[in-house]
Design a protein around this motif. Structure first.
Motif, PDB file in Angstrom:
ATOM      1  N   LEU A 105       0.821  -1.208   0.000  1.00 10.38           N
ATOM      2  CA  LEU A 105       0.000   0.000   0.000  1.00 10.38           C
ATOM      3  C   LEU A 105       0.858   1.263   0.000  1.00 10.38           C
ATOM      4  CD1 LEU A 105      -2.685  -1.000   2.670  1.00 10.38           C
ATOM      5  CD2 LEU A 105      -3.073  -0.759   0.207  1.00 10.38           C
ATOM      6  N   ASP A 106       0.308   2.310  -0.632  1.00 10.32           N
ATOM      7  CA  ASP A 106       0.943   3.627  -0.559  1.00 10.32           C
ATOM      8  C   ASP A 106       0.442   4.407   0.645  1.00 10.32           C
ATOM      9  OD1 ASP A 106       2.531   3.682  -3.057  1.00 10.32           O
ATOM     10  OD2 ASP A 106       0.572   3.478  -4.009  1.00 10.32           O
ATOM     11  N   GLY A 107      -0.708   4.013   1.181  1.00  8.76           N
ATOM     12  CA  GLY A 107      -1.260   4.701   2.332  1.00  8.76           C
ATOM     13  C   GLY A 107      -2.610   4.149   2.721  1.00  8.76           C
ATOM     14  N   VAL A 108      -3.095   4.602   3.872  1.00  8.66           N
ATOM     15  CA  VAL A 108      -4.396   4.199   4.404  1.00  8.66           C
ATOM     16  C   VAL A 108      -5.224   5.459   4.627  1.00  8.66           C
ATOM     17  CG1 VAL A 108      -5.617   3.035   6.275  1.00  8.66           C
ATOM     18  CG2 VAL A 108      -3.362   2.201   5.558  1.00  8.66           C
ATOM     19  N   ALA A 109      -6.482   5.405   4.231  1.00 11.19           N
ATOM     20  CA  ALA A 109      -7.393   6.537   4.443  1.00 11.19           C
ATOM     21  C   ALA A 109      -8.484   6.117   5.413  1.00 11.19           C
ATOM     22  CB  ALA A 109      -8.007   6.988   3.123  1.00 11.19           C
ATOM     23  N   ALA A 123      -0.305  12.438  -2.884  1.00 14.63           N
ATOM     24  CA  ALA A 123       0.468  13.028  -3.981  1.00 14.63           C
ATOM     25  C   ALA A 123       1.081  14.364  -3.566  1.00 14.63           C
ATOM     26  CB  ALA A 123      -0.417  13.213  -5.205  1.00 14.63           C
ATOM     27  N   GLU A 124       0.367  15.093  -2.690  1.00 13.00           N
ATOM     28  CA  GLU A 124       0.828  16.402  -2.249  1.00 13.00           C
ATOM     29  C   GLU A 124       1.728  16.309  -1.014  1.00 13.00           C
ATOM     30  OE1 GLU A 124      -2.799  18.510  -1.616  1.00 13.00           O
ATOM     31  OE2 GLU A 124      -3.116  18.941  -3.755  1.00 13.00           O
ATOM     32  N   GLY A 125       1.898  15.093  -0.494  1.00  9.91           N
ATOM     33  CA  GLY A 125       2.721  14.924   0.701  1.00  9.91           C
ATOM     34  C   GLY A 125       2.052  15.468   1.947  1.00  9.91           C
ATOM     35  N   ALA A 126       0.707  15.504   1.933  1.00 12.39           N
ATOM     36  CA  ALA A 126      -0.032  16.112   3.038  1.00 12.39           C
ATOM     37  C   ALA A 126      -0.650  15.088   3.981  1.00 12.39           C
ATOM     38  CB  ALA A 126      -1.136  17.015   2.479  1.00 12.39           C
ATOM     39  N   ALA A 127      -0.294  13.813   3.816  1.00  8.74           N
ATOM     40  CA  ALA A 127      -0.852  12.778   4.684  1.00  8.74           C
ATOM     41  C   ALA A 127      -0.252  12.875   6.079  1.00  8.74           C
ATOM     42  CB  ALA A 127      -0.583  11.398   4.081  1.00  8.74           C
ATOM     43  N   ALA A 150     -15.252   3.982  -0.490  1.00  4.96           N
ATOM     44  CA  ALA A 150     -14.734   4.305  -1.822  1.00  4.96           C
ATOM     45  C   ALA A 150     -14.659   5.806  -2.046  1.00  4.96           C
ATOM     46  CB  ALA A 150     -15.600   3.647  -2.894  1.00  4.96           C
ATOM     47  N   THR A 151     -15.547   6.549  -1.389  1.00  7.42           N
ATOM     48  CA  THR A 151     -15.568   8.005  -1.516  1.00  7.42           C
ATOM     49  C   THR A 151     -14.257   8.630  -1.049  1.00  7.42           C
ATOM     50  OG1 THR A 151     -17.944   7.922  -1.032  1.00  7.42           O
ATOM     51  CG2 THR A 151     -16.886  10.079  -0.939  1.00  7.42           C
ATOM     52  N   LEU A 152     -13.586   7.990  -0.113  1.00  2.96           N
ATOM     53  CA  LEU A 152     -12.383   8.554   0.486  1.00  2.96           C
ATOM     54  C   LEU A 152     -11.145   8.420  -0.396  1.00  2.96           C
ATOM     55  CD1 LEU A 152     -12.781   7.027   4.086  1.00  2.96           C
ATOM     56  CD2 LEU A 152     -13.846   9.093   3.167  1.00  2.96           C
ATOM     57  N   LEU A 153     -11.190   7.536  -1.379  1.00  2.00           N
ATOM     58  CA  LEU A 153     -10.002   7.217  -2.159  1.00  2.00           C
ATOM     59  C   LEU A 153      -9.420   8.408  -2.913  1.00  2.00           C
ATOM     60  CD1 LEU A 153     -11.062   3.711  -3.514  1.00  2.00           C
ATOM     61  CD2 LEU A 153      -9.354   4.196  -1.750  1.00  2.00           C
ATOM     62  N   SER A 154     -10.289   9.214  -3.538  1.00  2.00           N
ATOM     63  CA  SER A 154      -9.780  10.362  -4.298  1.00  2.00           C
ATOM     64  C   SER A 154      -9.142  11.391  -3.377  1.00  2.00           C
ATOM     65  CB  SER A 154     -10.905  11.002  -5.124  1.00  2.00           C
ATOM     66  OG  SER A 154     -11.943  11.472  -4.281  1.00  2.00           O
ATOM     67  N   HIS A 155      -9.731  11.604  -2.185  1.00  2.00           N
ATOM     68  CA  HIS A 155      -9.153  12.529  -1.202  1.00  2.00           C
ATOM     69  C   HIS A 155      -7.779  12.032  -0.760  1.00  2.00           C
ATOM     70  CE1 HIS A 155     -12.788  15.023  -0.424  1.00  2.00           C
ATOM     71  NE2 HIS A 155     -13.410  13.924  -0.787  1.00  2.00           N
ATOM     72  N   ALA A 156      -7.695  10.731  -0.500  1.00  4.91           N
ATOM     73  CA  ALA A 156      -6.436  10.153  -0.039  1.00  4.91           C
ATOM     74  C   ALA A 156      -5.364  10.232  -1.114  1.00  4.91           C
ATOM     75  CB  ALA A 156      -6.662   8.702   0.371  1.00  4.91           C
ATOM     76  N   CYS A 157      -5.754   9.953  -2.345  1.00  2.00           N
ATOM     77  CA  CYS A 157      -4.799  10.001  -3.448  1.00  2.00           C
ATOM     78  C   CYS A 157      -4.213  11.401  -3.598  1.00  2.00           C
ATOM     79  CB  CYS A 157      -5.486   9.568  -4.742  1.00  2.00           C
ATOM     80  SG  CYS A 157      -4.371   9.360  -6.143  1.00  2.00           S
ATOM     81  N   LYS A 158      -5.063  12.407  -3.483  1.00  2.00           N
ATOM     82  CA  LYS A 158      -4.606  13.789  -3.599  1.00  2.00           C
ATOM     83  C   LYS A 158      -3.662  14.159  -2.452  1.00  2.00           C
ATOM     84  CE  LYS A 158      -6.250  18.564  -3.851  1.00  2.00           C
ATOM     85  NZ  LYS A 158      -7.433  19.466  -3.822  1.00  2.00           N
ATOM     86  N   SER A 159      -4.041  13.792  -1.223  1.00  2.00           N
ATOM     87  CA  SER A 159      -3.206  14.105  -0.054  1.00  2.00           C
ATOM     88  C   SER A 159      -1.853  13.428  -0.136  1.00  2.00           C
ATOM     89  CB  SER A 159      -3.922  13.680   1.236  1.00  2.00           C
ATOM     90  OG  SER A 159      -5.075  14.464   1.466  1.00  2.00           O
ATOM     91  N   ASP A 179       4.173   0.793   8.481  1.00  2.00           N
ATOM     92  CA  ASP A 179       4.895   2.064   8.352  1.00  2.00           C
ATOM     93  C   ASP A 179       4.366   2.869   7.159  1.00  2.00           C
ATOM     94  OD1 ASP A 179       6.726   4.027   9.035  1.00  2.00           O
ATOM     95  OD2 ASP A 179       8.345   3.150   7.855  1.00  2.00           O
ATOM     96  N   LEU A 180       3.058   3.072   7.150  1.00  2.00           N
ATOM     97  CA  LEU A 180       2.397   3.768   6.043  1.00  2.00           C
ATOM     98  C   LEU A 180       1.855   5.120   6.500  1.00  2.00           C
ATOM     99  CD1 LEU A 180       0.257   0.780   4.720  1.00  2.00           C
ATOM    100  CD2 LEU A 180       2.269   1.759   3.583  1.00  2.00           C
ATOM    101  N   PRO A 181       1.750   6.089   5.592  1.00  2.00           N
ATOM    102  CA  PRO A 181       1.075   7.343   5.934  1.00  2.00           C
ATOM    103  C   PRO A 181      -0.418   7.096   6.122  1.00  2.00           C
ATOM    104  CG  PRO A 181       1.656   7.316   3.603  1.00  2.00           C
ATOM    105  CD  PRO A 181       2.314   6.118   4.230  1.00  2.00           C
ATOM    106  N   LEU A 182      -1.032   7.858   7.006  1.00  2.00           N
ATOM    107  CA  LEU A 182      -2.460   7.736   7.284  1.00  2.00           C
ATOM    108  C   LEU A 182      -3.138   9.046   6.908  1.00  2.00           C
ATOM    109  CD1 LEU A 182      -4.795   6.085   8.483  1.00  2.00           C
ATOM    110  CD2 LEU A 182      -4.187   6.982  10.729  1.00  2.00           C
ATOM    111  N   VAL A 183      -4.196   8.950   6.107  1.00  2.00           N
ATOM    112  CA  VAL A 183      -4.904  10.142   5.631  1.00  2.00           C
ATOM    113  C   VAL A 183      -6.270  10.230   6.313  1.00  2.00           C
ATOM    114  CG1 VAL A 183      -5.795  11.389   3.639  1.00  2.00           C
ATOM    115  CG2 VAL A 183      -3.782   9.918   3.388  1.00  2.00           C
ATOM    116  N   PRO A 184      -6.471  11.166   7.260  1.00  2.00           N
ATOM    117  CA  PRO A 184      -7.794  11.368   7.844  1.00  2.00           C
ATOM    118  C   PRO A 184      -8.627  12.253   6.921  1.00  2.00           C
ATOM    119  CG  PRO A 184      -6.205  12.808   8.914  1.00  2.00           C
ATOM    120  CD  PRO A 184      -5.447  12.022   7.892  1.00  2.00           C
ATOM    121  N   VAL A 185      -9.786  11.768   6.520  1.00  2.00           N
ATOM    122  CA  VAL A 185     -10.651  12.526   5.606  1.00  2.00           C
ATOM    123  C   VAL A 185     -11.867  13.031   6.378  1.00  2.00           C
ATOM    124  CG1 VAL A 185     -11.963  12.484   3.459  1.00  2.00           C
ATOM    125  CG2 VAL A 185      -9.912  11.062   3.688  1.00  2.00           C
ATOM    126  N   PRO A 186     -12.071  14.356   6.472  1.00  2.00           N
ATOM    127  CA  PRO A 186     -13.234  14.890   7.182  1.00  2.00           C
ATOM    128  C   PRO A 186     -14.531  14.349   6.587  1.00  2.00           C
ATOM    129  CG  PRO A 186     -11.664  16.641   6.709  1.00  2.00           C
ATOM    130  CD  PRO A 186     -11.201  15.432   5.945  1.00  2.00           C
TER     131      PRO A 186
END
Length: 224
Positions: A56-60, A199-203, A188-197, A86-93
């Motif tokens: 995985l590249d990350g978890v949302a 890619a931007e290094g904001a996770a 599935a709704t969270l995937l696009s938000h996570a992908c963007k974060s 050891d993955l980045p975690l993306v919290p999506v509001p």
């Protein structure tokens, strides 16, 4: 990107995994069994997507607001996987993700996602939608009886996104014309938000991510 997403803030729990070419999603039929069923559900979507945690590249994760217990379960599972691999975690509001998902299904000036809070109360956010972009106007919590007054300040077409809508329509009949069932909102709704974060290094990180409770937990008082 290869991403695992978990959503269990309210309504039903779900997990989705994208291997970069296809997405697999599964939902839990019984809300009451989230605690014991979420990990097997995650393992199922990972297996069906042909992924291991190490790939995985990350978890949302949907970060709230929402059910106190469900938020703890969802975030605990997401943190465990992210920390262990050891993955980045993306919290999506959650309210933002609901509004963003609704924007793909309706053409309206305003989107107001709502989530049940305490009995008779709802979390809500007001978003203006222009040229496909959302801008937040207000975010708070109020009694269900106050919701009609809160949205009265919005001039123009609007939808109020909830899951499910039946209870809200029963509690506040005047809102019925605006209600839009958010059954489309899931992991599935969270995937696009996570992908963007990502890619931007904001996770974020597993240790630094906290749930957005927006209210203090008050344990039930025993009588007697």
């Amino acid at each position: 990107m290869k991403i695992l997403a978990i959503e269990c803030t309210h309504g039903f729990a779900s997990a989705a995994a994208s291997n970069g070419e296809r997405m697999v999603e599964r939902r839990l039929a019984e809300w009451q069994k989230t605690a014991e069923s979420l990990v097997p559900l995650v393992m199922q979507v990972m297996d069906e997507a042909g992924l291991t945690a190490a790939e995985l590249d990350g978890v949302a994760v949907s970060s709230g607001p929402g059910s106190f217990t469900a938020l703890r379960i969802g975030l605990s599972v997401a943190k465990g996987i992210a920390f262990g691999a050891d993955l980045p975690l993306v919290p999506v509001p959650t309210l933002l993700a609901m509004a963003d998902a609704a924007a793909k299904h309706t053409a309206t000036k305003y989107i107001v996602p709502v989530i049940p809070s305490r009995a008779g109360e709802y979390f809500y956010s007001m978003f203006a939608l222009k040229d496909g972009a959302l801008s937040e106007i207000e975010s708070s919590r109020c009694l269900v009886s106050e919701l009609p007054e809160r949205i009265a300040v919005l001039t123009g077409s609007l939808v109020m996104v909830s899951r499910p809508v039946d209870l809200l329509a029963e509690q506040a009949p005047s809102l019925a014309p605006y209600l839009f069932d958010a059954s489309f909102f899931s992991a599935a709704t969270l995937l696009s938000h996570a992908c963007k974060s990502l890619a931007e290094g904001a996770a974020g990180t597993a240790t630094g991510t906290l749930p957005d409770y927006r209210q203090a937990f008050v344990p039930a008082q025993r009588q007697g």
